[in-house]
Design a protein around this motif. Structure first.
Motif, PDB file in Angstrom:
ATOM      1  N   THR A 206       0.865  -1.183   0.000  1.00 40.43           N
ATOM      2  CA  THR A 206       0.000   0.000   0.000  1.00 40.43           C
ATOM      3  C   THR A 206       0.896   1.226   0.000  1.00 40.43           C
ATOM      4  O   THR A 206       1.874   1.282   0.732  1.00 40.43           O
ATOM      5  CB  THR A 206      -0.917   0.018   1.234  1.00 40.43           C
ATOM      6  OG1 THR A 206      -1.737  -1.157   1.224  1.00 40.43           O
ATOM      7  CG2 THR A 206      -1.809   1.252   1.225  1.00 40.43           C
ATOM      8  N   GLU A 208       1.452   5.417   0.325  1.00 44.87           N
ATOM      9  CA  GLU A 208       0.948   6.678   0.863  1.00 44.87           C
ATOM     10  C   GLU A 208       1.326   7.792  -0.108  1.00 44.87           C
ATOM     11  O   GLU A 208       2.502   7.943  -0.453  1.00 44.87           O
ATOM     12  CB  GLU A 208       1.519   6.960   2.244  1.00 44.87           C
ATOM     13  CG  GLU A 208       0.935   6.073   3.327  1.00 44.87           C
ATOM     14  CD  GLU A 208       1.360   6.511   4.722  1.00 44.87           C
ATOM     15  OE1 GLU A 208       2.425   7.156   4.846  1.00 44.87           O
ATOM     16  OE2 GLU A 208       0.633   6.229   5.682  1.00 44.87           O
ATOM     17  N   GLY A 252      -7.754   5.785  -5.065  1.00 43.32           N
ATOM     18  CA  GLY A 252      -7.267   5.880  -3.698  1.00 43.32           C
ATOM     19  C   GLY A 252      -8.288   6.534  -2.787  1.00 43.32           C
ATOM     20  O   GLY A 252      -9.325   7.026  -3.231  1.00 43.32           O
ATOM     21  N   LYS A 253      -7.960   6.536  -1.511  1.00 45.19           N
ATOM     22  CA  LYS A 253      -8.841   7.122  -0.502  1.00 45.19           C
ATOM     23  C   LYS A 253      -8.024   8.001   0.430  1.00 45.19           C
ATOM     24  O   LYS A 253      -6.984   7.585   0.945  1.00 45.19           O
ATOM     25  CB  LYS A 253      -9.522   6.005   0.301  1.00 45.19           C
ATOM     26  CG  LYS A 253     -10.388   6.498   1.443  1.00 45.19           C
ATOM     27  CD  LYS A 253     -11.577   7.322   0.948  1.00 45.19           C
ATOM     28  CE  LYS A 253     -12.475   7.758   2.094  1.00 45.19           C
ATOM     29  NZ  LYS A 253     -13.568   8.653   1.639  1.00 45.19           N
ATOM     30  N   HIS A 273      -4.258   6.761   0.511  1.00 39.57           N
ATOM     31  CA  HIS A 273      -3.729   5.407   0.368  1.00 39.57           C
ATOM     32  C   HIS A 273      -4.161   4.812  -0.971  1.00 39.57           C
ATOM     33  O   HIS A 273      -5.321   4.912  -1.369  1.00 39.57           O
ATOM     34  CB  HIS A 273      -4.230   4.513   1.511  1.00 39.57           C
ATOM     35  CG  HIS A 273      -3.481   4.703   2.781  1.00 39.57           C
ATOM     36  ND1 HIS A 273      -3.752   3.999   3.942  1.00 39.57           N
ATOM     37  CD2 HIS A 273      -2.448   5.525   3.090  1.00 39.57           C
ATOM     38  CE1 HIS A 273      -2.928   4.378   4.902  1.00 39.57           C
ATOM     39  NE2 HIS A 273      -2.126   5.303   4.404  1.00 39.57           N
ATOM     40  N   PHE A 274      -3.193   4.179  -1.653  1.00 40.41           N
ATOM     41  CA  PHE A 274      -3.453   3.478  -2.908  1.00 40.41           C
ATOM     42  C   PHE A 274      -2.906   2.061  -2.793  1.00 40.41           C
ATOM     43  O   PHE A 274      -1.768   1.865  -2.335  1.00 40.41           O
ATOM     44  CB  PHE A 274      -2.774   4.179  -4.090  1.00 40.41           C
ATOM     45  CG  PHE A 274      -3.417   5.454  -4.523  1.00 40.41           C
ATOM     46  CD1 PHE A 274      -4.287   5.477  -5.603  1.00 40.41           C
ATOM     47  CD2 PHE A 274      -3.168   6.643  -3.852  1.00 40.41           C
ATOM     48  CE1 PHE A 274      -4.880   6.666  -6.010  1.00 40.41           C
ATOM     49  CE2 PHE A 274      -3.762   7.828  -4.246  1.00 40.41           C
ATOM     50  CZ  PHE A 274      -4.621   7.835  -5.332  1.00 40.41           C
ATOM     51  N   SER A 275      -3.707   1.086  -3.188  1.00 44.84           N
ATOM     52  CA  SER A 275      -3.186  -0.274  -3.239  1.00 44.84           C
ATOM     53  C   SER A 275      -2.206  -0.379  -4.404  1.00 44.84           C
ATOM     54  O   SER A 275      -2.329   0.330  -5.410  1.00 44.84           O
ATOM     55  CB  SER A 275      -4.329  -1.278  -3.413  1.00 44.84           C
ATOM     56  OG  SER A 275      -5.017  -1.048  -4.627  1.00 44.84           O
ATOM     57  N   ASN A 276      -1.245  -1.309  -4.269  1.00 46.07           N
ATOM     58  CA  ASN A 276      -0.184  -1.415  -5.265  1.00 46.07           C
ATOM     59  C   ASN A 276       0.093  -2.878  -5.601  1.00 46.07           C
ATOM     60  O   ASN A 276       1.218  -3.367  -5.452  1.00 46.07           O
ATOM     61  CB  ASN A 276       1.076  -0.725  -4.728  1.00 46.07           C
ATOM     62  CG  ASN A 276       2.152  -0.545  -5.770  1.00 46.07           C
ATOM     63  OD1 ASN A 276       1.872  -0.436  -6.959  1.00 46.07           O
ATOM     64  ND2 ASN A 276       3.403  -0.523  -5.338  1.00 46.07           N
TER      65      ASN A 276
END
Length: 401
Positions: A206, A208, A252-253, A273-276
């Motif tokens: 994740t 930032e 993202g959120k 936050h973005f998943s990766n």
């Protein structure tokens, strides 16, 4: 020869006059001061705001040795995924191994002394019970035994410290993640204060993404939502525009907001936050956060009706007396390349000129027509202008076939 040229020039001039003096050969013959005018209305518009952003792993840990020494082994490679506790580097440990052996020898000596003192104390207790020795001798034996036990504890503590110092020579990862750059090779002298660090372990499952919003935007969000936490919860999913201009394929959120305004910039730091899962995002990268905004009452005008002077934008607004006024407007920075979303300077019901703005001057009186009437005049003029051409007439006069 001169006479022929003169006759040809007069003929061309006559042709131009017969065409009504139209500029460019295809311009419509409008009446005096006729300009197309449109009334400002509102419509739904999808807007967005973009903020420069910095990308970091959710956990970036700088790896540094706790002891000084030469690197004897590098156990990982750049970009390698490692687990918590995995060995990364080995620092020269001969000195620390010798200290461990010395500390172990001290423990052995202290243990023997402690055992001897215990035997002496046990024997003294029996002698005291048989009244062979007195209180002083018994107490002395007890004190010697207690001193021996303390000496043994001290030796064991020294051994534990030596072993810990030795363990520091084996640099392990404190977290799971991906290895960054490796600036030091085998044989390099390193210490806890070495710059740069041995490497960085980044947890990039994740990411930032840090960006900053203006104090004004934060205040508006907080007032509308009724509080900072509510404002964060109500924020829509955000997008990430990468350095190459493409949009990251996962939304993202926004999860965090700084409680302090940067006095130097007047902004508040935000974290999304973005998943990766594809490991496309790298710690230390850059991009732009895109926050979508929808408006049901946006004023949208074509970019062609706007004139720009020194980064300022103007339109010609038509008053009730049919006089135009050179009016400055402000627009949303984001646009689709064809239209502007006006944020100030125009309101519903205002009228503005859509074409021919380069011929207008502030305060000039015009005759408003509709865009449909304007287009019809253009079509009519195009048909009329296609029958004969100045070039054909010149060719005919010059004898060309």
């Amino acid at each position: 020869m001169r006479k022929k040229i003169l006759i040809l020039s007069v003929a061309v001039a006559a042709l131009l006059v017969s065409c009504g003096g139209k500029k460019g050969g295809g311009m419509p013959a409008f009446g005096d001061n006729e300009y197309p005018v449109v009334t400002v209305g509102t419509q739904s518009a999808a807007m967005q705001t973009t903020y420069p952003a910095t990308i970091k792993g959710i956990q970036d840990v700088e790896i540094r040795p706790k002891v000084s020494g030469f690197i004897t082994r590098v156990c990982v490679r750049e970009g390698q995924t490692v687990g918590r506790g995995q060995l990364l580097f080995v620092v020269d440990n001969e000195t620390y191994q010798a200290q461990v052996r010395q500390a172990q020898a001290s423990v052995n000596t202290a243990t023997a002394q402690c055992n001897t003192a215990k035997l002496t104390y046990d024997n003294s207790q029996k002698l005291f019970e048989n009244k062979v020795i007195g209180d002083f001798e018994l107490q002395s034996a007890k004190n010697a035994y207690e001193s021996a036990k303390a000496g043994l504890s001290q030796a064991r503590a020294a051994l534990a410290s030596a072993r810990e110092q030795l363990s520091f020579c084996y640099v392990k990862s404190p977290a799971s993640g991906v290895i960054g750059s490796l600036p030091y090779k085998v044989g390099a002298l390193v210490s806890a204060s070495s710059m740069p660090a041995l490497t960085t372990v980044s947890n990039i499952n994740t990411m930032e993404v840090y960006f900053s919003m203006t104090e004004r935007d934060i205040l508006n969000m907080t007032k509308v939502a009724g509080g900072m936490n509510a404002a964060i919860q109500n924020m829509p999913p955000v997008k990430l525009q990468l350095a190459d201009g493409t949009t990251y394929n996962h939304e993202g959120k926004v999860v965090k907001m700084s409680g302090v305004i940067d006095a130097g910039t007047g902004t508040v730091q935000m974290i999304a936050h973005f998943s990766n899962p594809e490991r496309l995002l790298k710690s230390g990268g850059s991009g732009s956060i895109v926050i979508p905004r929808n408006s049901n009452a946006a004023i949208v005008i074509p970019q062609g009706v706007v004139s720009e002077v020194q980064d300022k934008k103007f339109v010609y607004v038509v008053g009730s007396d049919n006089k135009v006024h050179y009016t400055e407007i402000t627009v949303d920075p984001q646009n689709d390349g064809m239209n502007y979303i006006v944020t100030s300077g125009l309101k519903t019901g205002d009228k503005y000129v859509t074409n021919g703005i380069t011929k207008l001057t502030d305060g000039m009186e015009i005759k408003p027509i509709t865009p449909e009437q304007y287009q019809k005049k253009i079509d009519d003029a195009t048909k009329l202008g296609g029958n004969n051409s100045a070039k054909g007439f010149v060719d005919a006069m010059s004898g060309k076939k």
